[in-house]
Design a protein around this motif. Structure first.
Motif, PDB file in Angstrom:
ATOM      1  N   ASP A 225       7.507  17.517  11.122  1.00  0.00           N
ATOM      2  CA  ASP A 225       8.156  18.073   9.936  1.00  0.00           C
ATOM      3  C   ASP A 225       9.497  17.398   9.669  1.00  0.00           C
ATOM      4  O   ASP A 225       9.920  17.262   8.517  1.00  0.00           O
ATOM      5  CB  ASP A 225       8.322  19.592  10.055  1.00  0.00           C
ATOM      6  N   THR A 226      10.155  16.931  10.728  1.00  0.00           N
ATOM      7  CA  THR A 226      11.407  16.199  10.547  1.00  0.00           C
ATOM      8  C   THR A 226      11.145  14.849   9.886  1.00  0.00           C
ATOM      9  O   THR A 226      11.861  14.439   8.965  1.00  0.00           O
ATOM     10  CB  THR A 226      12.115  15.972  11.901  1.00  0.00           C
TER      11      THR A 226
ATOM     12  N   ASP B 221       0.850  -1.189   0.000  1.00  0.00           N
ATOM     13  CA  ASP B 221       0.000   0.000   0.000  1.00  0.00           C
ATOM     14  C   ASP B 221       0.886   1.240   0.000  1.00  0.00           C
ATOM     15  O   ASP B 221       2.041   1.201   0.437  1.00  0.00           O
ATOM     16  CB  ASP B 221      -0.896   0.003   1.244  1.00  0.00           C
ATOM     17  N   SER B 222       0.358   2.360  -0.482  1.00  0.00           N
ATOM     18  CA  SER B 222       1.107   3.607  -0.480  1.00  0.00           C
ATOM     19  C   SER B 222       1.255   4.114   0.957  1.00  0.00           C
ATOM     20  O   SER B 222       0.509   3.715   1.855  1.00  0.00           O
ATOM     21  CB  SER B 222       0.397   4.659  -1.337  1.00  0.00           C
ATOM     22  N   MET B 223       2.201   4.991   1.176  1.00  0.00           N
ATOM     23  CA  MET B 223       2.387   5.588   2.484  1.00  0.00           C
ATOM     24  C   MET B 223       2.798   7.048   2.315  1.00  0.00           C
ATOM     25  O   MET B 223       3.382   7.425   1.290  1.00  0.00           O
ATOM     26  CB  MET B 223       3.421   4.814   3.312  1.00  0.00           C
ATOM     27  N   THR B 224       2.492   7.867   3.302  1.00  0.00           N
ATOM     28  CA  THR B 224       2.847   9.281   3.228  1.00  0.00           C
ATOM     29  C   THR B 224       4.336   9.447   3.510  1.00  0.00           C
ATOM     30  O   THR B 224       4.982   8.562   4.083  1.00  0.00           O
ATOM     31  CB  THR B 224       2.051  10.105   4.242  1.00  0.00           C
ATOM     32  N   PHE B 225       4.866  10.597   3.132  1.00  0.00           N
ATOM     33  CA  PHE B 225       6.272  10.894   3.434  1.00  0.00           C
ATOM     34  C   PHE B 225       6.509  10.840   4.936  1.00  0.00           C
ATOM     35  O   PHE B 225       7.559  10.381   5.392  1.00  0.00           O
ATOM     36  CB  PHE B 225       6.651  12.282   2.912  1.00  0.00           C
ATOM     37  N   GLU B 226       5.520  11.326   5.714  1.00  0.00           N
ATOM     38  CA  GLU B 226       5.693  11.302   7.167  1.00  0.00           C
ATOM     39  C   GLU B 226       5.802   9.869   7.676  1.00  0.00           C
ATOM     40  O   GLU B 226       6.662   9.559   8.515  1.00  0.00           O
ATOM     41  CB  GLU B 226       4.524  12.006   7.857  1.00  0.00           C
TER      42      GLU B 226
ATOM     43  N   LYS C 231       6.395  27.767   8.333  1.00  0.00           N
ATOM     44  CA  LYS C 231       5.809  28.149   7.046  1.00  0.00           C
ATOM     45  C   LYS C 231       6.797  28.952   6.208  1.00  0.00           C
ATOM     46  O   LYS C 231       6.880  28.793   4.982  1.00  0.00           O
ATOM     47  CB  LYS C 231       4.538  28.967   7.261  1.00  0.00           C
ATOM     48  N   THR C 232       7.564  29.819   6.869  1.00  0.00           N
ATOM     49  CA  THR C 232       8.530  30.644   6.137  1.00  0.00           C
ATOM     50  C   THR C 232       9.674  29.790   5.603  1.00  0.00           C
ATOM     51  O   THR C 232      10.112  29.965   4.463  1.00  0.00           O
ATOM     52  CB  THR C 232       9.071  31.759   7.055  1.00  0.00           C
ATOM     53  N   LEU C 233      10.149  28.852   6.415  1.00  0.00           N
ATOM     54  CA  LEU C 233      11.197  27.943   5.946  1.00  0.00           C
ATOM     55  C   LEU C 233      10.710  27.109   4.774  1.00  0.00           C
ATOM     56  O   LEU C 233      11.431  26.909   3.789  1.00  0.00           O
ATOM     57  CB  LEU C 233      11.654  27.028   7.091  1.00  0.00           C
ATOM     58  N   SER C 234       9.470  26.625   4.878  1.00  0.00           N
ATOM     59  CA  SER C 234       8.892  25.834   3.801  1.00  0.00           C
ATOM     60  C   SER C 234       8.854  26.635   2.500  1.00  0.00           C
ATOM     61  O   SER C 234       9.140  26.116   1.416  1.00  0.00           O
ATOM     62  CB  SER C 234       7.476  25.389   4.186  1.00  0.00           C
ATOM     63  N   THR C 235       8.525  27.920   2.611  1.00  0.00           N
ATOM     64  CA  THR C 235       8.506  28.796   1.440  1.00  0.00           C
ATOM     65  C   THR C 235       9.909  29.001   0.884  1.00  0.00           C
ATOM     66  O   THR C 235      10.120  28.968  -0.331  1.00  0.00           O
ATOM     67  CB  THR C 235       7.882  30.152   1.807  1.00  0.00           C
TER      68      THR C 235
ATOM     69  N   TYR D 140      12.646  13.540   6.326  1.00  0.00           N
ATOM     70  CA  TYR D 140      13.308  12.244   6.133  1.00  0.00           C
ATOM     71  C   TYR D 140      12.616  11.469   5.008  1.00  0.00           C
ATOM     72  O   TYR D 140      13.258  10.922   4.113  1.00  0.00           O
ATOM     73  CB  TYR D 140      13.239  11.401   7.410  1.00  0.00           C
ATOM     74  N   GLY D 141      11.269  11.408   5.096  1.00  0.00           N
ATOM     75  CA  GLY D 141      10.507  10.646   4.108  1.00  0.00           C
ATOM     76  C   GLY D 141      10.664  11.201   2.711  1.00  0.00           C
ATOM     77  O   GLY D 141      10.757  10.447   1.738  1.00  0.00           O
ATOM     78  N   SER D 142      10.713  12.522   2.587  1.00  0.00           N
ATOM     79  CA  SER D 142      10.880  13.159   1.278  1.00  0.00           C
ATOM     80  C   SER D 142      12.211  12.783   0.649  1.00  0.00           C
ATOM     81  O   SER D 142      12.288  12.476  -0.546  1.00  0.00           O
ATOM     82  CB  SER D 142      10.775  14.682   1.417  1.00  0.00           C
TER      83      SER D 142
END
Length: 272
Positions: free
Chosen positions: A122-123, A99-104, A207-211, A127-129
């Motif tokens: 977020d860590t 089955d698929s799984m999320t990056f988290e 949010k700013t880091l993500s941007t 890792y998952g990404s």
């Protein structure tokens, strides 16, 4: 003891292998060749070392025969075999067969198997990404919009064109927040130092880091965020040039590209 977890996406390892194959034999030489700081170069070299493609002894770097195959023959077989031997990878590949799984979810598995001290969502996603990009690069599975799977049929293909490989699919804060945080990223030694240096809330910093990641002006590392060469260029530019740089980077985000294309063709952006 060397952490047996990949820190970066495969493109960074490709770059490192290319530099060392071409003659770089120290971390400083790799850093100079890549245009990175020494600290960033060390993080990038780490992945080649744990994959067994880079030898590091008394500060001297060299590549293995398998590494030369990857660089000169574009043969990914040694890289694929080494990746599959890393802690947690075989379990990850077995799970996505069912089955698929999320990056988290993938990141939580990798964190556990590599005995990492991570505890933040977020860590785990970071890792998952990283591992999702490796799995996709080595044709061991597919990734789409934060989901990892063994085949495209397991995930919605509709979101694939809008995925941003650098980070978030769209800016999450106003430009002012980016300009406020960027110089602080340069001075901070860790995520904790960064949060302590600003009056922004933890959520706004995230949010700013993500941007910043999405725009390619900052990058995530094991020890915390760092400003990229493009980010330093942005910091040093005039207001007019800053707008031009941000416009260029915005147009690298697939969702923004799709939005602009829809407007140009007179279509509706509601479906985006």
């Amino acid at each position: 003891m060397t952490t047996k977890r990949l820190f970066r996406r495969p493109k960074h390892t490709e770059d490192v292998l290319g530099e060392i194959t071409s003659g770089a034999s120290t971390t400083d030489e790799v850093a100079e060749g890549l245009g990175n700081s020494r600290k960033t170069a060390m993080n990038k070299i780490h992945d080649g070392v744990i994959l067994g493609l880079v030898n590091r002894e008394d500060g001297h770097l060299s590549v293995t025969e398998d590494s030369r195959r990857v660089v000169q023959l574009q043969d990914l077989t040694p890289l694929r075999e080494a990746f599959e031997e890393l802690p947690g990878v075989s379990k990850l590949l077995n799970q996505i067969q069912d089955d698929s799984m999320t990056f988290e979810e993938a990141g939580r598995l990798i964190s556990f198997e590599t005995k990492s001290g991570a505890a933040a969502e977020d860590t785990f996603r970071s890792y998952g990404s990283v591992y999702a990009h490796w799995i996709s690069y080595l044709d061991l599975g597919t990734r789409s919009d934060g989901v990892l799977a063994s085949s495209p049929e397991q995930v919605s293909v509709e979101t694939e064109p809008l995925e941003n490989p650098r980070g978030a699919n769209c800016p999450r804060v106003a430009p002012e927040k980016v300009f406020e945080l960027l110089p602080r990223i340069s001075r901070a030694d860790s995520r904790e130092d960064l949060e302590a240096s600003t009056e922004m809330s933890t959520k706004t910093v995230e949010k700013t880091l993500s941007t910043c990641y999405a725009l390619g002006i900052a990058d995530y590392t094991r020890t915390g965020p760092v400003v990229t060469d493009r980010g330093r260029e942005l910091q040093q530019s005039s207001i007019g040039n800053r707008k031009s740089i941000l416009a260029d980077e915005l147009l690298q985000i697939p969702l923004v590209q799709a939005f602009c294309e829809e407007l140009q063709t007179g279509g509706s952006v509601r479906k985006l």
